[in-house]
Design a protein around this motif. Sequence first.
Motif, short mmCIF file in Angstrom:
data_model
loop_
_atom_site.label_atom_id
_atom_site.label_comp_id
_atom_site.label_asym_id
_atom_site.label_seq_id
_atom_site.Cartn_x
_atom_site.Cartn_y
_atom_site.Cartn_z
N ASN A 92 71.46 43.79 16.30
CA ASN A 92 70.80 42.66 15.66
C ASN A 92 69.97 43.11 14.46
OD1 ASN A 92 71.79 40.68 17.41
ND2 ASN A 92 70.17 41.04 18.90
N LEU A 93 69.29 44.24 14.59
CA LEU A 93 68.47 44.73 13.48
C LEU A 93 69.34 45.09 12.28
CD1 LEU A 93 65.91 46.97 15.44
CD2 LEU A 93 65.71 44.56 14.80
N VAL A 94 70.50 45.69 12.53
CA VAL A 94 71.42 45.99 11.44
C VAL A 94 72.01 44.71 10.87
CG1 VAL A 94 73.61 47.11 10.84
CG2 VAL A 94 71.95 48.31 12.29
N ASP A 95 72.40 43.78 11.73
CA ASP A 95 72.95 42.51 11.25
C ASP A 95 71.96 41.76 10.36
OD1 ASP A 95 75.33 42.94 12.55
OD2 ASP A 95 74.91 41.58 14.23
N ASP A 96 70.67 41.85 10.68
CA ASP A 96 69.66 41.21 9.84
C ASP A 96 69.74 41.74 8.41
OD1 ASP A 96 68.73 39.76 11.99
OD2 ASP A 96 66.93 41.00 12.31
N LEU A 97 69.88 43.06 8.27
CA LEU A 97 69.93 43.66 6.94
C LEU A 97 71.20 43.26 6.20
CD1 LEU A 97 68.56 47.25 7.68
CD2 LEU A 97 67.30 45.15 7.10
N VAL A 120 67.01 52.43 11.96
CA VAL A 120 67.90 51.32 11.64
C VAL A 120 68.76 51.68 10.42
CG1 VAL A 120 68.01 48.89 10.94
CG2 VAL A 120 66.33 49.62 12.65
N GLY A 121 68.17 52.40 9.47
CA GLY A 121 68.92 52.82 8.29
C GLY A 121 70.06 53.76 8.62
N TRP A 122 69.82 54.70 9.55
CA TRP A 122 70.91 55.58 10.00
C TRP A 122 72.07 54.73 10.51
CZ3 TRP A 122 71.58 61.05 11.39
CH2 TRP A 122 72.64 61.28 12.27
N GLN A 123 71.75 53.75 11.36
CA GLN A 123 72.82 52.94 11.96
C GLN A 123 73.51 52.07 10.93
OE1 GLN A 123 73.21 53.80 15.24
NE2 GLN A 123 75.25 52.96 14.81
N ALA A 124 72.75 51.52 9.99
CA ALA A 124 73.37 50.71 8.94
C ALA A 124 74.30 51.56 8.07
CB ALA A 124 72.30 50.05 8.07
N ALA A 125 73.87 52.79 7.76
CA ALA A 125 74.71 53.67 6.95
C ALA A 125 76.00 54.04 7.66
CB ALA A 125 73.93 54.93 6.58
N VAL A 126 75.95 54.12 9.00
CA VAL A 126 77.15 54.43 9.79
C VAL A 126 78.03 53.20 9.98
CG1 VAL A 126 77.95 55.11 12.09
CG2 VAL A 126 76.09 56.38 10.99
N ASP A 127 77.40 52.07 10.30
CA ASP A 127 78.17 50.87 10.67
C ASP A 127 78.71 50.11 9.47
OD1 ASP A 127 77.60 51.50 13.27
OD2 ASP A 127 76.16 49.89 13.59
N VAL A 128 77.97 50.08 8.37
CA VAL A 128 78.41 49.35 7.16
C VAL A 128 78.28 50.29 5.96
CG1 VAL A 128 78.06 47.00 7.97
CG2 VAL A 128 76.11 48.25 7.06
N PRO A 129 79.03 51.38 5.95
CA PRO A 129 78.83 52.41 4.92
C PRO A 129 79.04 51.93 3.50
CG PRO A 129 80.89 52.77 6.12
CD PRO A 129 80.13 51.72 6.87
N ALA A 130 79.87 50.91 3.32
CA ALA A 130 80.11 50.42 1.96
C ALA A 130 78.88 49.74 1.36
CB ALA A 130 81.30 49.45 1.96
N ARG A 131 77.93 49.35 2.22
CA ARG A 131 76.76 48.63 1.73
C ARG A 131 75.59 49.55 1.36
NH1 ARG A 131 77.69 43.25 3.16
NH2 ARG A 131 76.38 42.82 1.33
N ILE A 132 75.61 50.79 1.87
CA ILE A 132 74.52 51.73 1.64
C ILE A 132 75.04 52.90 0.82
CG2 ILE A 132 72.73 53.16 2.71
CD1 ILE A 132 72.47 50.21 3.46
N GLU A 133 74.63 52.98 -0.43
CA GLU A 133 75.13 54.02 -1.33
C GLU A 133 74.49 55.37 -1.04
OE1 GLU A 133 75.69 54.84 -6.14
OE2 GLU A 133 74.55 53.10 -5.42
N ARG A 134 73.19 55.37 -0.82
CA ARG A 134 72.44 56.57 -0.47
C ARG A 134 71.19 56.13 0.25
NH1 ARG A 134 71.16 60.38 -4.35
NH2 ARG A 134 73.32 60.21 -5.01
N SER A 205 78.73 61.37 14.76
CA SER A 205 79.14 60.34 13.80
C SER A 205 77.96 60.03 12.87
CB SER A 205 79.58 59.07 14.53
OG SER A 205 79.99 58.08 13.63
N PRO A 206 77.57 60.99 12.02
CA PRO A 206 76.42 60.79 11.14
C PRO A 206 76.79 60.00 9.88
CG PRO A 206 77.37 62.94 10.73
CD PRO A 206 78.18 62.32 11.85
N PRO A 207 75.80 59.57 9.13
CA PRO A 207 76.09 58.94 7.84
C PRO A 207 76.81 59.93 6.92
CG PRO A 207 73.80 58.59 8.47
CD PRO A 207 74.36 59.59 9.43
N ARG A 208 77.77 59.43 6.16
CA ARG A 208 78.53 60.29 5.25
C ARG A 208 77.98 60.24 3.82
NH1 ARG A 208 81.51 63.75 8.34
NH2 ARG A 208 81.94 62.66 10.30
N GLN A 209 77.10 59.28 3.55
CA GLN A 209 76.52 59.16 2.22
C GLN A 209 75.50 60.27 1.98
OE1 GLN A 209 76.44 57.01 4.76
NE2 GLN A 209 76.47 54.87 4.09
N PRO A 210 75.06 60.45 0.74
CA PRO A 210 73.91 61.32 0.50
C PRO A 210 72.68 60.74 1.19
CG PRO A 210 75.08 60.87 -1.55
CD PRO A 210 75.65 59.93 -0.53
#
Length: 264
Positions: A92-97, A120-134, A205-210
Amino acid sequence: MDDALTALTTMPPPQFIMTADGDRIATYTWGDDAAPTVLCVHGFGSSTRDNWVNTGWVRDLLRGGLRVLAVDQRGHGASDKPHRPEAYEMTNLVDDLVNVLDTYLLDTVGYLGYSLGGRVGWQAAVDVPARIERAVLGGIPDGRPLARMQIDQVRAYLDEGRAVEDAVTRRYVSLAERVSTNDLRALMSLAEGMRLGESDPDPASPPRQPVLFATGQDDPILEQSRRLAAVAPQGMFVEIPGRDHITAPGSRDFRQAGVQFLQG
């Protein structure tokens, strides 16, 4: 006094966005709409004002040529404060963002999060990687946020006025109560909700972005944060000198490193 300096101490009126379960999320913006946007997400018991405005982050991001979009996470600030533990599951916290980004018509952003906001940022970067550039993830633990809070002791404190005996739980309660607008029952529900579902960062399964990880020199989770940085393929780590978990967001060293990283 220029706009960037004014932004250090003043808040624009919140713009509210509805969640799928009917709660309102308060959002705030500063800067040029055409500039690269940084999504700022605060920590437990804090708010946009507390974490990003009063500490100088908004001012420095604006001076760095960036636009700021900040949220009060559910349970905090001017956002709604449900007492339902399930409202605070990580999904839910990620969906809010994601909902905030969709509403503002933003395909991708830089991300700045601290403590709970870092998790929450770690999870957002993993779950919706196209939305988080860095991303800049400050004070992020390697386990479930608030896992050490003794919920039964907080409930007894609220319902019966009984003293909180556990030292860690007492620190969380003090942290929550230092902001007069906080709702301790909502924050207790958040601590319960974070224990639902899969809330541990998965090192496989870490974030792949910088990603820039930053944690205070005197923060007990320093080595946990360092380990998370080590498993991220494009992870970097900054140790914030002379700061603990509470004081790190106000560090000039942290701001300088974070703004430079978010400028790309």
